[in-house]
Design an enzyme around this catalytic site. Structure first.
Site, PDB file in Angstrom:
ATOM      1  N   GLY A 143       0.673  -1.334   0.056  1.00  0.00           N
ATOM      2  CA  GLY A 143      -0.097   0.146  -0.314  1.00  0.00           C
ATOM      3  C   GLY A 143       1.199   1.364  -0.181  1.00  0.00           C
ATOM      4  N   GLU A 147       4.430   4.127   6.125  1.00  0.00           N
ATOM      5  CA  GLU A 147       3.261   3.778   5.706  1.00  0.00           C
ATOM      6  C   GLU A 147       2.111   3.837   4.787  1.00  0.00           C
ATOM      7  OE1 GLU A 147       0.909   1.284   5.480  1.00  0.00           O
ATOM      8  OE2 GLU A 147       1.275  -0.115   7.434  1.00  0.00           O
ATOM      9  N   ASP A 148       0.799   3.468   4.566  1.00  0.00           N
ATOM     10  CA  ASP A 148       0.213   3.851   4.096  1.00  0.00           C
ATOM     11  C   ASP A 148      -1.356   4.732   4.633  1.00  0.00           C
ATOM     12  OD1 ASP A 148      -1.071   2.105   4.292  1.00  0.00           O
ATOM     13  OD2 ASP A 148      -1.488   0.897   2.506  1.00  0.00           O
ATOM     14  N   ASP A 205      -5.192   2.500  10.642  1.00  0.00           N
ATOM     15  CA  ASP A 205      -5.928   2.373  12.023  1.00  0.00           C
ATOM     16  C   ASP A 205      -6.444   1.629  12.695  1.00  0.00           C
ATOM     17  OD1 ASP A 205      -8.676   1.512  10.838  1.00  0.00           O
ATOM     18  OD2 ASP A 205      -8.599  -0.385  10.271  1.00  0.00           O
ATOM     19  N   LYS A 236      -6.762   7.047  11.017  1.00  0.00           N
ATOM     20  CA  LYS A 236      -7.483   7.007  10.820  1.00  0.00           C
ATOM     21  C   LYS A 236      -7.711   6.473  13.121  1.00  0.00           C
ATOM     22  CE  LYS A 236      -9.339   3.662   8.069  1.00  0.00           C
ATOM     23  NZ  LYS A 236     -10.383   2.986   7.557  1.00  0.00           N
ATOM     24  N   PHE A 260     -14.176   3.447   5.157  1.00  0.00           N
ATOM     25  CA  PHE A 260     -12.820   2.465   4.001  1.00  0.00           C
ATOM     26  C   PHE A 260     -12.357   3.551   3.022  1.00  0.00           C
ATOM     27  CE2 PHE A 260     -11.018  -0.979   1.743  1.00  0.00           C
ATOM     28  CZ  PHE A 260      -9.740  -1.756   2.364  1.00  0.00           C
ATOM     29  N   ASP A 316      -5.825  -0.725  -1.751  1.00  0.00           N
ATOM     30  CA  ASP A 316      -6.364  -0.975  -2.431  1.00  0.00           C
ATOM     31  C   ASP A 316      -7.814  -1.804  -1.968  1.00  0.00           C
ATOM     32  OD1 ASP A 316      -5.182  -3.129  -0.920  1.00  0.00           O
ATOM     33  OD2 ASP A 316      -5.809  -4.453  -2.035  1.00  0.00           O
ATOM     34  N   ARG A 355      -5.619   0.640  -6.881  1.00  0.00           N
ATOM     35  CA  ARG A 355      -4.124   1.584  -6.638  1.00  0.00           C
ATOM     36  C   ARG A 355      -3.600   2.322  -7.160  1.00  0.00           C
ATOM     37  NH1 ARG A 355      -2.596  -2.336  -2.064  1.00  0.00           N
ATOM     38  NH2 ARG A 355      -2.632  -4.562  -2.822  1.00  0.00           N
TER      39      ARG A 355
HETATM   40  P1  IMP Z   1      -3.812  -1.777  11.339  1.00  0.00           P
HETATM   41  O1  IMP Z   1      -3.071  -2.555  11.760  1.00  0.00           O
HETATM   42  O2  IMP Z   1      -5.364  -2.408  11.652  1.00  0.00           O
HETATM   43  O3  IMP Z   1      -3.541   0.139  12.203  1.00  0.00           O
HETATM   44  O4  IMP Z   1      -4.086  -1.589   9.362  1.00  0.00           O
HETATM   45  C1  IMP Z   1      -2.987  -1.181   8.648  1.00  0.00           C
HETATM   46  C2  IMP Z   1      -2.916  -1.823   7.645  1.00  0.00           C
HETATM   47  O5  IMP Z   1      -4.971  -2.559   7.211  1.00  0.00           O
HETATM   48  C3  IMP Z   1      -2.942  -1.216   5.896  1.00  0.00           C
HETATM   49  O6  IMP Z   1      -1.882  -0.998   6.355  1.00  0.00           O
HETATM   50  C4  IMP Z   1      -4.342  -1.267   5.157  1.00  0.00           C
HETATM   51  O7  IMP Z   1      -3.121  -2.089   4.470  1.00  0.00           O
HETATM   52  C5  IMP Z   1      -5.207  -1.818   5.722  1.00  0.00           C
HETATM   53  N1  IMP Z   1      -6.233  -0.566   5.818  1.00  0.00           N
HETATM   54  C6  IMP Z   1      -6.567  -0.135   6.869  1.00  0.00           C
HETATM   55  N2  IMP Z   1      -7.461   0.700   7.206  1.00  0.00           N
HETATM   56  C7  IMP Z   1      -8.061   0.683   5.424  1.00  0.00           C
HETATM   57  C8  IMP Z   1      -8.454   1.341   4.399  1.00  0.00           C
HETATM   58  O8  IMP Z   1      -9.876   2.220   4.436  1.00  0.00           O
HETATM   59  N3  IMP Z   1      -7.963   1.179   2.995  1.00  0.00           N
HETATM   60  C9  IMP Z   1      -7.731   0.064   2.927  1.00  0.00           C
HETATM   61  N4  IMP Z   1      -6.660  -0.682   3.230  1.00  0.00           N
HETATM   62  C10 IMP Z   1      -6.488  -0.419   4.683  1.00  0.00           C
END
Ligand code: IMP
Length: 176
Positions: A43, A98-99, A102, A130, A151, A158, A164
Protein backbone atom coordinates in the site's frame (compact mmCIF):
# COMPACT_ATOMS: atom_id res chain seq x y z
CA UNK A 1 -21.73 -9.32 -8.86
CA UNK A 2 -20.71 -6.69 -6.29
CA UNK A 3 -20.40 -3.11 -7.47
CA UNK A 4 -18.51 -0.48 -5.54
CA UNK A 5 -19.20 3.21 -5.46
CA UNK A 6 -16.23 5.54 -5.06
CA UNK A 7 -16.52 9.03 -3.57
CA UNK A 8 -13.55 11.39 -3.74
CA UNK A 9 -12.13 12.27 -0.32
CA UNK A 10 -8.71 13.81 -1.12
CA UNK A 11 -7.72 14.84 -4.64
CA UNK A 12 -4.37 14.06 -6.24
CA UNK A 13 -3.22 17.71 -6.19
CA UNK A 14 -3.96 18.06 -2.48
CA UNK A 15 -2.03 14.85 -1.80
CA UNK A 16 0.89 16.21 -3.83
CA UNK A 17 0.99 19.43 -1.80
CA UNK A 18 0.86 17.55 1.50
CA UNK A 19 3.56 15.08 0.44
CA UNK A 20 5.79 18.05 -0.46
CA UNK A 21 5.20 19.56 3.01
CA UNK A 22 6.02 16.27 4.72
CA UNK A 23 9.18 15.95 2.61
CA UNK A 24 10.25 19.47 3.69
CA UNK A 25 9.85 18.62 7.38
CA UNK A 26 11.53 15.24 7.05
CA UNK A 27 14.42 16.76 5.08
CA UNK A 28 14.98 19.32 7.83
CA UNK A 29 14.76 16.71 10.60
CA UNK A 30 17.15 14.25 8.90
CA UNK A 31 19.84 16.69 7.81
CA UNK A 32 23.23 14.99 8.33
CA UNK A 33 21.68 11.64 9.30
CA UNK A 34 21.67 8.23 7.62
CA UNK A 35 18.05 8.11 6.49
CA UNK A 36 16.65 4.73 5.51
CA UNK A 37 13.04 4.60 4.34
CA UNK A 38 11.31 1.32 5.14
CA UNK A 39 8.36 1.07 2.80
CA UNK A 40 5.58 -1.26 3.93
CA UNK A 41 4.37 -3.24 0.91
CA UNK A 42 2.20 -2.92 -1.01
CA UNK A 43 0.00 0.00 0.00
CA UNK A 44 2.77 2.50 0.76
CA UNK A 45 4.65 2.08 -2.54
CA UNK A 46 3.20 5.14 -4.27
CA UNK A 47 3.45 7.37 -1.21
CA UNK A 48 7.03 6.26 -0.51
CA UNK A 49 8.19 6.91 -4.07
CA UNK A 50 6.55 10.37 -4.23
CA UNK A 51 7.94 11.25 -0.81
CA UNK A 52 11.44 10.01 -1.62
CA UNK A 53 11.61 12.04 -4.85
CA UNK A 54 10.89 15.21 -2.88
CA UNK A 55 13.46 14.68 -0.13
CA UNK A 56 16.40 17.07 -0.07
CA UNK A 57 18.62 14.75 1.98
CA UNK A 58 20.23 11.49 0.81
CA UNK A 59 18.04 8.48 1.55
CA UNK A 60 18.12 4.73 1.04
CA UNK A 61 15.00 2.60 0.67
CA UNK A 62 14.15 -0.96 1.63
CA UNK A 63 10.89 -2.90 1.61
CA UNK A 64 9.03 -5.09 4.08
CA UNK A 65 5.77 -7.00 3.66
CA UNK A 66 3.59 -8.03 6.58
CA UNK A 67 0.50 -10.23 6.78
CA UNK A 68 -2.81 -8.76 7.82
CA UNK A 69 -3.59 -10.37 11.14
CA UNK A 70 -6.44 -12.89 11.21
CA UNK A 71 -9.15 -12.87 13.86
CA UNK A 72 -6.97 -15.10 16.08
CA UNK A 73 -4.10 -12.65 16.11
CA UNK A 74 -6.16 -9.44 16.09
CA UNK A 75 -6.16 -9.12 19.88
CA UNK A 76 -2.51 -10.09 20.36
CA UNK A 77 -1.37 -7.77 17.59
CA UNK A 78 1.07 -10.34 16.24
CA UNK A 79 1.80 -9.69 12.59
CA UNK A 80 3.76 -12.05 10.37
CA UNK A 81 6.63 -10.75 8.26
CA UNK A 82 6.09 -12.10 4.73
CA UNK A 83 9.09 -10.36 3.16
CA UNK A 84 11.86 -9.07 5.35
CA UNK A 85 14.24 -6.19 4.74
CA UNK A 86 17.24 -6.96 2.51
CA UNK A 87 19.82 -5.31 4.76
CA UNK A 88 20.59 -4.64 8.40
CA UNK A 89 19.17 -1.42 9.87
CA UNK A 90 21.67 -1.30 12.73
CA UNK A 91 22.89 2.26 13.28
CA UNK A 92 20.56 3.71 10.62
CA UNK A 93 17.97 6.46 11.04
CA UNK A 94 14.94 4.45 10.03
CA UNK A 95 11.69 6.00 8.89
CA UNK A 96 8.85 3.52 8.37
CA UNK A 97 6.63 4.66 5.50
CA UNK A 98 3.05 3.40 5.80
CA UNK A 99 -0.13 4.11 3.86
CA UNK A 100 -2.65 4.16 6.70
CA UNK A 101 -2.87 3.62 10.46
CA UNK A 102 -6.14 2.00 11.44
CA UNK A 103 -6.18 -0.10 14.65
CA UNK A 104 -2.46 0.59 15.06
CA UNK A 105 -1.67 -3.11 15.53
CA UNK A 106 0.52 -3.44 12.42
CA UNK A 107 2.75 -0.47 13.17
CA UNK A 108 2.87 -1.20 16.86
CA UNK A 109 4.25 -4.65 16.09
CA UNK A 110 6.52 -3.46 13.29
CA UNK A 111 7.99 -0.69 15.42
CA UNK A 112 8.91 -2.99 18.31
CA UNK A 113 10.17 -5.68 15.95
CA UNK A 114 12.47 -3.22 14.13
CA UNK A 115 13.61 -1.63 17.40
CA UNK A 116 15.10 -5.02 18.36
CA UNK A 117 17.47 -4.63 15.41
CA UNK A 118 19.10 -1.57 17.02
CA UNK A 119 18.54 1.25 14.53
CA UNK A 120 20.01 4.62 15.57
CA UNK A 121 16.50 6.07 15.51
CA UNK A 122 13.07 4.87 14.41
CA UNK A 123 10.13 7.01 13.35
CA UNK A 124 6.93 6.51 11.38
CA UNK A 125 5.35 8.53 8.60
CA UNK A 126 1.87 7.65 7.45
CA UNK A 127 -0.12 9.25 4.67
CA UNK A 128 -3.46 8.62 6.39
CA UNK A 129 -4.57 8.12 9.97
CA UNK A 130 -7.92 6.90 11.28
CA UNK A 131 -7.46 7.69 15.00
CA UNK A 132 -11.01 6.69 16.01
CA UNK A 133 -10.27 3.06 15.03
CA UNK A 134 -7.32 2.58 17.37
CA UNK A 135 -7.11 -0.64 19.42
CA UNK A 136 -3.63 0.08 20.77
CA UNK A 137 -2.05 3.41 21.54
CA UNK A 138 -0.05 4.54 18.53
CA UNK A 139 0.88 8.02 17.34
CA UNK A 140 2.73 8.43 14.05
CA UNK A 141 5.61 10.93 14.05
CA UNK A 142 4.46 12.43 10.74
CA UNK A 143 0.97 12.20 9.25
CA UNK A 144 -0.45 13.43 5.95
CA UNK A 145 -4.16 13.50 6.72
CA UNK A 146 -6.41 12.42 9.57
CA UNK A 147 -9.56 10.91 8.12
CA UNK A 148 -12.87 9.69 9.58
CA UNK A 149 -13.79 6.03 9.91
CA UNK A 150 -14.25 5.10 6.24
CA UNK A 151 -12.67 2.37 4.16
CA UNK A 152 -10.61 4.21 1.57
CA UNK A 153 -8.85 3.23 -1.66
CA UNK A 154 -6.53 4.85 -4.19
CA UNK A 155 -2.98 6.27 -4.18
CA UNK A 156 -1.65 2.80 -3.35
CA UNK A 157 -4.49 1.61 -1.11
CA UNK A 158 -6.56 -1.27 -2.39
CA UNK A 159 -9.76 -3.17 -2.00
CA UNK A 160 -9.10 -6.75 -3.08
CA UNK A 161 -6.04 -5.51 -5.05
CA UNK A 162 -8.16 -2.98 -6.99
CA UNK A 163 -7.92 0.83 -7.20
CA UNK A 164 -4.26 1.24 -6.20
CA UNK A 165 -3.56 3.26 -9.35
CA UNK A 166 -6.09 6.05 -8.65
CA UNK A 167 -4.47 9.47 -8.15
CA UNK A 168 -6.77 10.51 -5.31
CA UNK A 169 -8.10 8.88 -2.14
CA UNK A 170 -11.71 7.66 -2.42
CA UNK A 171 -14.22 6.37 0.10
CA UNK A 172 -15.36 2.94 -0.93
CA UNK A 173 -19.06 2.41 -0.52
CA UNK A 174 -19.87 -1.16 -1.54
CA UNK A 175 -23.36 -1.72 -2.88
CA UNK A 176 -23.96 -5.34 -2.09
P1 IMP B 1 -3.87 -1.54 11.31
O1 IMP B 1 -2.91 -2.60 11.75
O2 IMP B 1 -5.27 -1.85 11.72
O3 IMP B 1 -3.47 -0.15 11.71
O4 IMP B 1 -3.99 -1.64 9.76
C1 IMP B 1 -3.07 -1.23 8.88
C2 IMP B 1 -3.29 -1.86 7.53
O5 IMP B 1 -4.68 -2.19 7.27
C3 IMP B 1 -2.90 -0.86 6.47
O6 IMP B 1 -1.54 -0.94 6.19
C4 IMP B 1 -3.77 -1.27 5.32
O7 IMP B 1 -3.14 -2.29 4.59
C5 IMP B 1 -5.03 -1.83 5.94
N1 IMP B 1 -6.11 -0.83 5.97
C6 IMP B 1 -6.65 -0.26 7.06
N2 IMP B 1 -7.60 0.62 6.72
C7 IMP B 1 -7.66 0.61 5.37
C8 IMP B 1 -8.48 1.34 4.41
O8 IMP B 1 -9.33 2.18 4.74
N3 IMP B 1 -8.24 1.06 3.10
C9 IMP B 1 -7.29 0.16 2.71
N4 IMP B 1 -6.53 -0.54 3.56
C10 IMP B 1 -6.72 -0.31 4.89
Amino acid sequence: MNKEKLTLLIGGEEIGRRVAELAERISADYEGKQLLLVCVLKGAVIFASDLMRRLKVPAEIDFIAVSSYGSDTASSGVVRILKDLDKSIKGKDVLIVEDIVDTGLTLNYLRSSLLNRKPRSLKVVTLLDKPVRRKVEFTPDYCGFEIPDHFVVGYGLDYDEKYRQLEGIYVLDPEL
